[in-house]
Scaffold this motif. Structure first.
Motif, PDB file in Angstrom:
ATOM      1  N   VAL A 141     -12.250  11.840  -2.178  1.00 25.14           N
ATOM      2  CA  VAL A 141     -11.822  12.300  -3.493  1.00 25.14           C
ATOM      3  C   VAL A 141     -12.040  13.784  -3.612  1.00 25.14           C
ATOM      4  O   VAL A 141     -12.831  14.379  -3.008  1.00 25.14           O
ATOM      5  CB  VAL A 141     -12.585  11.546  -4.609  1.00 25.14           C
ATOM      6  CG1 VAL A 141     -12.154  12.034  -5.959  1.00 25.14           C
ATOM      7  CG2 VAL A 141     -12.369  10.062  -4.476  1.00 25.14           C
ATOM      8  N   ARG A 144      -2.653   9.539  -5.238  1.00 23.25           N
ATOM      9  CA  ARG A 144      -3.901  10.264  -5.509  1.00 23.25           C
ATOM     10  C   ARG A 144      -5.106   9.339  -5.362  1.00 23.25           C
ATOM     11  O   ARG A 144      -6.185   9.774  -4.963  1.00 23.25           O
ATOM     12  CB  ARG A 144      -3.869  10.913  -6.888  1.00 23.25           C
ATOM     13  CG  ARG A 144      -3.019  12.182  -6.943  1.00 23.25           C
ATOM     14  CD  ARG A 144      -3.168  12.919  -8.261  1.00 23.25           C
ATOM     15  NE  ARG A 144      -2.645  12.175  -9.382  1.00 23.25           N
ATOM     16  CZ  ARG A 144      -1.386  12.221  -9.817  1.00 23.25           C
ATOM     17  NH1 ARG A 144      -0.515  13.003  -9.215  1.00 23.25           N
ATOM     18  NH2 ARG A 144      -1.009  11.513 -10.846  1.00 23.25           N
ATOM     19  N   ARG A 145      -4.940   8.055  -5.686  1.00 25.11           N
ATOM     20  CA  ARG A 145      -6.035   7.092  -5.527  1.00 25.11           C
ATOM     21  C   ARG A 145      -6.300   6.774  -4.052  1.00 25.11           C
ATOM     22  O   ARG A 145      -7.435   6.514  -3.672  1.00 25.11           O
ATOM     23  CB  ARG A 145      -5.702   5.791  -6.259  1.00 25.11           C
ATOM     24  CG  ARG A 145      -5.745   5.895  -7.745  1.00 25.11           C
ATOM     25  CD  ARG A 145      -5.399   4.560  -8.387  1.00 25.11           C
ATOM     26  NE  ARG A 145      -5.365   4.699  -9.834  1.00 25.11           N
ATOM     27  CZ  ARG A 145      -4.439   4.173 -10.609  1.00 25.11           C
ATOM     28  NH1 ARG A 145      -3.460   3.448 -10.099  1.00 25.11           N
ATOM     29  NH2 ARG A 145      -4.483   4.364 -11.905  1.00 25.11           N
ATOM     30  N   LEU A 146      -5.241   6.727  -3.257  1.00 30.28           N
ATOM     31  CA  LEU A 146      -5.350   6.276  -1.876  1.00 30.28           C
ATOM     32  C   LEU A 146      -5.637   7.383  -0.873  1.00 30.28           C
ATOM     33  O   LEU A 146      -6.219   7.118   0.182  1.00 30.28           O
ATOM     34  CB  LEU A 146      -4.059   5.567  -1.449  1.00 30.28           C
ATOM     35  CG  LEU A 146      -3.709   4.271  -2.170  1.00 30.28           C
ATOM     36  CD1 LEU A 146      -2.325   3.791  -1.756  1.00 30.28           C
ATOM     37  CD2 LEU A 146      -4.762   3.211  -1.900  1.00 30.28           C
ATOM     38  N   THR A 196       0.460   8.651  -8.849  1.00 31.37           N
ATOM     39  CA  THR A 196      -0.866   8.185  -9.256  1.00 31.37           C
ATOM     40  C   THR A 196      -1.506   7.345  -8.163  1.00 31.37           C
ATOM     41  O   THR A 196      -2.676   7.532  -7.812  1.00 31.37           O
ATOM     42  CB  THR A 196      -0.761   7.381 -10.567  1.00 31.37           C
ATOM     43  OG1 THR A 196      -0.238   8.237 -11.580  1.00 31.37           O
ATOM     44  CG2 THR A 196      -2.111   6.841 -11.005  1.00 31.37           C
ATOM     45  N   GLU A 197      -0.728   6.428  -7.605  1.00 33.64           N
ATOM     46  CA  GLU A 197      -1.230   5.571  -6.532  1.00 33.64           C
ATOM     47  C   GLU A 197      -1.646   6.411  -5.324  1.00 33.64           C
ATOM     48  O   GLU A 197      -2.701   6.176  -4.726  1.00 33.64           O
ATOM     49  CB  GLU A 197      -0.154   4.564  -6.128  1.00 33.64           C
ATOM     50  CG  GLU A 197      -0.613   3.549  -5.118  1.00 33.64           C
ATOM     51  CD  GLU A 197      -1.513   2.468  -5.692  1.00 33.64           C
ATOM     52  OE1 GLU A 197      -2.062   1.695  -4.892  1.00 33.64           O
ATOM     53  OE2 GLU A 197      -1.689   2.397  -6.925  1.00 33.64           O
ATOM     54  N   ARG A 238      -2.720  -2.541   0.229  1.00 32.92           N
ATOM     55  CA  ARG A 238      -1.900  -2.538  -0.993  1.00 32.92           C
ATOM     56  C   ARG A 238      -0.418  -2.461  -0.610  1.00 32.92           C
ATOM     57  O   ARG A 238       0.377  -1.828  -1.288  1.00 32.92           O
ATOM     58  CB  ARG A 238      -2.286  -1.368  -1.897  1.00 32.92           C
ATOM     59  CG  ARG A 238      -3.724  -1.484  -2.372  1.00 32.92           C
ATOM     60  CD  ARG A 238      -4.072  -0.854  -3.688  1.00 32.92           C
ATOM     61  NE  ARG A 238      -3.041  -0.510  -4.616  1.00 32.92           N
ATOM     62  CZ  ARG A 238      -2.508  -1.359  -5.515  1.00 32.92           C
ATOM     63  NH1 ARG A 238      -2.878  -2.614  -5.561  1.00 32.92           N
ATOM     64  NH2 ARG A 238      -1.592  -0.931  -6.360  1.00 32.92           N
ATOM     65  N   THR A 274       1.149  15.944  -4.373  1.00 32.17           N
ATOM     66  CA  THR A 274       1.508  15.359  -5.662  1.00 32.17           C
ATOM     67  C   THR A 274       1.797  16.459  -6.688  1.00 32.17           C
ATOM     68  O   THR A 274       2.688  16.306  -7.521  1.00 32.17           O
ATOM     69  CB  THR A 274       0.429  14.383  -6.183  1.00 32.17           C
ATOM     70  OG1 THR A 274      -0.798  15.074  -6.398  1.00 32.17           O
ATOM     71  CG2 THR A 274       0.211  13.234  -5.210  1.00 32.17           C
ATOM     72  N   GLU A 303       3.560   5.938 -11.334  1.00 29.85           N
ATOM     73  CA  GLU A 303       3.184   4.972 -10.310  1.00 29.85           C
ATOM     74  C   GLU A 303       2.931   5.613  -8.942  1.00 29.85           C
ATOM     75  O   GLU A 303       1.798   5.653  -8.487  1.00 29.85           O
ATOM     76  CB  GLU A 303       4.266   3.887 -10.220  1.00 29.85           C
ATOM     77  CG  GLU A 303       4.381   3.104 -11.516  1.00 29.85           C
ATOM     78  CD  GLU A 303       5.561   2.157 -11.552  1.00 29.85           C
ATOM     79  OE1 GLU A 303       6.206   1.953 -10.514  1.00 29.85           O
ATOM     80  OE2 GLU A 303       5.841   1.618 -12.638  1.00 29.85           O
ATOM     81  N   ARG A 311     -10.229   7.343   1.362  1.00 32.91           N
ATOM     82  CA  ARG A 311     -11.141   7.166   0.248  1.00 32.91           C
ATOM     83  C   ARG A 311     -11.778   8.470  -0.228  1.00 32.91           C
ATOM     84  O   ARG A 311     -12.569   8.465  -1.134  1.00 32.91           O
ATOM     85  CB  ARG A 311     -12.236   6.173   0.631  1.00 32.91           C
ATOM     86  CG  ARG A 311     -11.667   4.818   0.984  1.00 32.91           C
ATOM     87  CD  ARG A 311     -11.796   3.887  -0.179  1.00 32.91           C
ATOM     88  NE  ARG A 311     -11.303   2.585   0.205  1.00 32.91           N
ATOM     89  CZ  ARG A 311     -10.338   1.964  -0.440  1.00 32.91           C
ATOM     90  NH1 ARG A 311      -9.770   2.502  -1.483  1.00 32.91           N
ATOM     91  NH2 ARG A 311      -9.925   0.782  -0.048  1.00 32.91           N
TER      92      ARG A 311
END
Length: 188
Positions: free
Chosen positions: A188, A129-131, A126-127, A67, A4, A123, A186
């Motif tokens: 981080v 980095r969350r996933l 960001t998505e 998702r 990213t 979008e 999951r």
């Protein structure tokens, strides 16, 4: 290293090259041509690197995280945007460098690219980095950097059918090394 961040770095370079074009005297057509050729080539290389590496990973991560709809929409929008950017870049070639029409075509390419980058930054990145965990993002960054390095002389622009692209990317198997495995999503 994080894919990213590499994408954000590419976006910064694209913005920088567009800004350089705005600061060159319109009579210096050699400089304008050189900078534009570099930028046009870079825009396509970046788009294809995303299409080969980032968006398939985003799709697989989103599917694994249940998702699918959200990531499919992001990928569809991105491929559509890439096609729009390709068309805008191609339109620049129809004008004499340094003319008002050329600058207008460059501005259209800048607008199409800027809109895409802003949406992707809000979008898709960001998505992802969350996933996706840091190890997966690192592994993809290495692949992304190597792809751009291997193709530094440029790639041929090819529009893609957004839905066909998404369906094909979803059917591709994630790498066997587990980098797109559910267990890493999951972290981080």
């Amino acid at each position: 290293m994080d894919i990213t961040q590499l994408i954000l770095d590419d976006h910064h370079e694209q913005r920088r090259l567009f800004a350089i074009l705005e600061q060159i005297n319109r009579t210096d057509t050699d400089a304008l041509s050189s900078i534009w050729d570099r930028l046009a080539s870079f825009l396509e290389l970046h788009a294809q690197a995303e299409e080969e590496i980032f968006y398939p990973a985003l799709l697989h991560a989103g599917i694994a995280a249940r998702r699918k709809g959200a990531v499919e929409n992001e990928a569809l929008d991105a491929i559509h945007d890439h096609n729009d950017i390709r068309d805008a870049v191609a339109a620049v070639a129809h004008h004499q460098v340094g003319t008002d029409d050329w600058y207008e075509a460059v501005a259209s390419a800048n607008l199409a690219n800027s809109d895409h980058m802003a949406e992707e930054e809000r979008e898709g990145l960001t998505e992802f980095r969350r996933l996706a965990g840091v190890p997966q993002r690192h592994e993809l960054a290495v692949t992304f950097a190597a792809y751009e390095a291997r193709h530094y002389t440029g790639v041929r622009p090819v529009d893609k059918d957004p839905l066909g692209y998404v369906r094909a990317a979803e059917k591709r198997e994630p790498p066997a090394n587990g980098s797109l495995g559910v267990g890493s999503l999951r972290q981080v």
